[in-house]
Design an enzyme around this catalytic site. Structure first.
Site, mmCIF file in Angstrom:
data_model
loop_
_atom_site.group_PDB
_atom_site.id
_atom_site.type_symbol
_atom_site.label_atom_id
_atom_site.label_comp_id
_atom_site.label_asym_id
_atom_site.label_seq_id
_atom_site.Cartn_x
_atom_site.Cartn_y
_atom_site.Cartn_z
ATOM 1 N N HIS A 87 6.381 5.253 -8.140
ATOM 2 C CA HIS A 87 5.173 4.910 -7.559
ATOM 3 C C HIS A 87 4.530 6.455 -7.575
ATOM 4 O O HIS A 87 4.812 7.334 -6.728
ATOM 5 C CB HIS A 87 5.234 4.475 -5.988
ATOM 6 C CG HIS A 87 4.143 4.164 -5.620
ATOM 7 N ND1 HIS A 87 3.693 3.989 -4.075
ATOM 8 C CD2 HIS A 87 2.599 4.122 -6.088
ATOM 9 C CE1 HIS A 87 2.529 3.999 -3.699
ATOM 10 N NE2 HIS A 87 2.022 3.674 -4.878
ATOM 11 N N MET A 138 10.590 1.451 2.537
ATOM 12 C CA MET A 138 12.010 2.453 2.310
ATOM 13 C C MET A 138 12.899 1.399 3.302
ATOM 14 O O MET A 138 12.757 1.165 4.301
ATOM 15 C CB MET A 138 11.787 3.663 3.170
ATOM 16 C CG MET A 138 11.208 4.644 2.032
ATOM 17 S SD MET A 138 11.383 6.342 2.722
ATOM 18 C CE MET A 138 13.094 6.461 1.951
ATOM 19 N N HIS A 150 -0.268 -5.139 -3.864
ATOM 20 C CA HIS A 150 0.152 -3.981 -4.759
ATOM 21 C C HIS A 150 1.532 -3.470 -3.795
ATOM 22 O O HIS A 150 2.089 -2.630 -4.226
ATOM 23 C CB HIS A 150 -0.847 -2.982 -4.732
ATOM 24 C CG HIS A 150 -0.924 -2.131 -3.688
ATOM 25 N ND1 HIS A 150 -1.199 -2.613 -2.353
ATOM 26 C CD2 HIS A 150 -1.026 -0.837 -3.594
ATOM 27 C CE1 HIS A 150 -1.322 -1.749 -1.604
ATOM 28 N NE2 HIS A 150 -1.282 -0.426 -2.128
ATOM 29 N N ALA A 190 3.756 -3.569 0.212
ATOM 30 C CA ALA A 190 3.820 -4.283 1.631
ATOM 31 C C ALA A 190 2.522 -4.348 2.502
ATOM 32 O O ALA A 190 2.217 -5.124 3.342
ATOM 33 C CB ALA A 190 5.175 -3.781 2.245
ATOM 34 N N LYS A 199 11.735 11.157 -2.560
ATOM 35 C CA LYS A 199 10.457 11.366 -1.865
ATOM 36 C C LYS A 199 10.245 12.577 -2.124
ATOM 37 O O LYS A 199 10.889 13.730 -1.901
ATOM 38 C CB LYS A 199 10.619 10.983 -0.566
ATOM 39 C CG LYS A 199 11.110 9.581 -0.322
ATOM 40 C CD LYS A 199 9.944 8.588 -0.527
ATOM 41 C CE LYS A 199 8.809 8.673 0.663
ATOM 42 N NZ LYS A 199 7.452 7.689 0.498
#
Length: 473
Positions: free
Chosen positions: A230, A369, A391, A393, A470
Site C-alpha cells: 500500500h 495491522m 478501499h 477498513a 512500515k
C-alpha cells in the site's frame, strides 16, 4: 437482504447513496453528511455515494465516489485526495505459510527487506539509474528492462499486464511548471513506502470456497504467501496536489464558485487549469504505479536472498483508490472520481485487463495491522454504484485519539507478540506505530460483509498477516 446494506439519504443539496450495514451506518459521524451536502453543491453532479469505510477527510470524505458527465463535468482535487494514485498491489509467491512458521525466519525476511527497501522518513530509494521524466510520462513503460524481471519470460510475464493501467498518457508541457527541487525530491523517493498507513505486508491466504474456481484461475492456493503493498505517489503527487489546488482556487474565485466548505475545490473540466490538473494527476498516477512496482521489485530481491533463486513473485494486480478519470457506462462517457474507493469490475466487463476478462479483476482491500485483508472480485450488482467498493477498513479515531485511548499492551495482544504466531514488524517499538493499531479502524469484517451484502463484490480470499514493514516517522 440487500436493502439492509444500502440507503438513499436525501440531503438539502441532493441524494447521497450509502452502502453500509446497520451497525456501520448507525456509527457514521454527522460530519459525513455535512460533507456530502457540500459536495452535492458542485454543479451538474450525476451521482454520489459512500462505501462502508467512509470517514471524514479534507473537503471530501474518504470512501466517496462522485460522477459527472464528461461533456459538462467538473474535476475536484478534493475528491481525488492529496496522495494521488495511492493504491494497492498484491504479488503471489511460490512459498507456503508453513515455510514461514518459524518466527525467526519471518524476522530475517523483514530485516532483509529493509536492506532493499528504505523505510526511514528521508530515505533515498535505490533506483538512481531510473529517469523520473520517463516514469511520469510513460508509467511502467518508462522503466529500464532490468526492473521488469519477468520481461524475458513472456508466458509468465505479469508486470505490465496485471495492472489497472500501465501508462497514463499526458501532455508533457504540463510538467514544465515544477521546479528542480520537486524533481529531485521525487526522484529520491522512487521505490519507498512513506509512512502513515502505508505498508508492505507478508500474508497467507485462505480461499473462499464459493469462489475457489476464480482463485485457482488467478493462481492462488490455500496457505500461499502473498505480498500486499500500500503506497502512493509520494512527493510528486503531493506537489501536484499543492500546486494545482492553488490554481483551482483562483479559478473558483474568478468565477464565483464555492460551497460552505472553503477546502472543497473544483472547476469545470473544460477550463484550462482543470485540464492542467488532469494532466498532472495522470503523471502522479504513473508515478504511483511505478512506485509500488519498485517496492515489489525490492521485496523480490530480498525474497531471493532468503529463499534462494527458485523464489518467485508474480503480480496478481495493482489498482488505485485515489483518482479521477473517464469511464463508459451504458455507452455514456462519465468522469468518475474515487477517493478512498476501489474499482471492482465483474466477469465479462470490457474494461477488465485481458488476463481478467473472463473472471473479473482482483479487488484488493487491506485491513488494519493485526487484522485480515481481503481479495475480492466485482459482482454484477456493482453496476448500480459505478463498480465502486471500499478501499480498506476506514479510520474511526484520529491518530492523536488512538494514542490516548489504546495501550501498548492492547496493541501487542493484536500483534500476538511473544508467541510463535507473532505478526513481526520492522519497528523496534510498537509505540512508534501505535496510531496504526486495529483500534484506530472500523471492523474490516463488517466492511466486507456490507460490500458482499449489497451485492457489489464477492470474497475470493482472506489474507492473514504474518509480518509487516512500515515506514519510519
Amino acid at each position: 437482504m440487500k436493502e439492509n446494506y444500502y440507503r438513499q439519504i436525501q440531503l438539502p443539496s441532493g441524494v447521497v447513496h450509502v452502502y453500509a450495514g446497520p451497525e456501520l451506518f448507525k456509527g457514521l459521524d454527522y460530519q459525513v453528511f455535512q460533507m456530502a451536502n457540500n459536495n452535492l453543491q458542485i454543479p451538474n453532479g450525476m451521482y454520489m455515494s459512500y462505501t462502508p469505510d467512509v470517514h471524514v477527510g479534507v473537503g471530501t470524505c474518504i470512501g466517496t465516489t462522485a460522477v459527472w458527465n464528461t461533456h459538462n463535468g467538473y474535476v475536484s482535487p478534493s475528491i481525488v485526495g492529496s496522495d494521488i494514485g495511492c493504491g494497492m498491489r498484491v504479488h503471489m509467491t511460490n512459498v507456503h505459510k508453513d515455510e514461514l512458521k518459524d518466527v525467526k525466519l519471518r524476522r530475517k525476511l523483514v530485516k532483509t527487506i529493509e536492506k532493499y527497501l528504505p523505510v526511514e522518513d528521508h530515505a533515498r530509494g535505490h533506483f538512481s539509474d531510473i529517469r523520473l521524466e520517463h516514469i511520469v510520462t510513460k508509467g511502467l513503460h518508462g522503466l529500464p528492462k532490468k526492473y521488469i524481471p519477468d520481461g524475458y519470460t513472456p508466458r509468465k510475464a505479469t508486470s505490465l499486464t496485471h495492472v489497472e493501467s500501465n501508462k497514463f498518457t499526458i501532455d508533457e508541457n504540463a510538467l514544465n511548471r515544477f521546479p528542480s527541487n520537486v524533481w529531485h525530491r521525487s526522484h529520491r523517493q522512487l521505490g519507498t513506502l512513506g509512512n502513515g498507513n502505508h505498508f508492505a505486508e507478508i500474508q497467507s491466504i485462505e480461499i473462499a470456497e464459493e469462489n475457489r474456481d476464480v482463485a485457482e484461475a488467478w493462481g492462488l492456493f490455500d496457505g500461499q504467501v502473498v505480498i500486499m503493498i500500500h503506497s502512493g505517489s509520494r512527493a510528486w503527487g503531493g506537489s501536484v496536489s499543492q500546486t494545482c489546488s492553488s490554481d483551482i482556487l483562483k479559478v473558483m474565485r474568478m468565477h464565483g464558485l464555492g460551497t460552505a466548505d472553503p477546502k472543497l475545490l473544483y472547476a469545470p473540466l473544460e477550463h484550462p487549469e482543470a485540464q492542467n490538473y488532469v494532466n498532472l494527476m495522470y503523471s502522479a498516477l504513473n508515478y504511483a504505479v511505478v512506485n509500488r512496482h519498485l517496492i515489489a521489485y525490492a521485496i523480490r530481491e530480498a525474497g531471493k536472498d532468503v529463499f534462494g533463486s527458485k523464489f518467485e513473485m508474480s503480480t496478481l494486480y495493482d489498482l488505485m483508490h485515489n483518482y479521477a478519470w473517464e469511464e463508459k457506462h451504458d455507452e455514456q462517457s462519465y468522469f468518475v472520481h474515487r477517493k478512498g474507493a476501489t474499482r471492482s469490475l465483474p466477469a465479462g466487463h470490457p474494461d477488465n485487463p485481458q488476463p481478467y476478462l473472463t473472471t473479473g479483476h482482483p479487488a484488493l482491500i487491506p485491513g488494519s495491522m493485526g487484522t485480515a485483508s481481503y481479495i475480492m472480485v466485482g459482482a454484477p450488482g456493482g453496476k448500480a454504484n459505478f463498480h465502486s467498493i471500499c478501499h480498506g477498513a476506514g479510520r474511526i479515531r484520529s491518530r492523536s485519539a488512538t494514542k490516548r485511548l489504546v495501550t501498548l499492551n492492547e496493541f501487542a495482544s493484536y500483534m500476538r507478540v511473544g508467541t510463535n504466531d507473532e505478526i513481526v514488524v520492522n519497528q523496534r517499538s510498537l509505540e512508534s506505530i501505535l496510531d496504526e493499531s486495529p483500534q484506530a479502524y472500523k471492523d474490516v469484517d463488517q466492511i466486507i460483509e456490507s460490500v458482499v451484502g449489497a451485492g457489489l463484490a464477492e470474497v475470493v480470499a482472506k489474507c492473514k498477516p504474518m509480518a509487516a514493514v512500515k515506514g519510519a516517522k
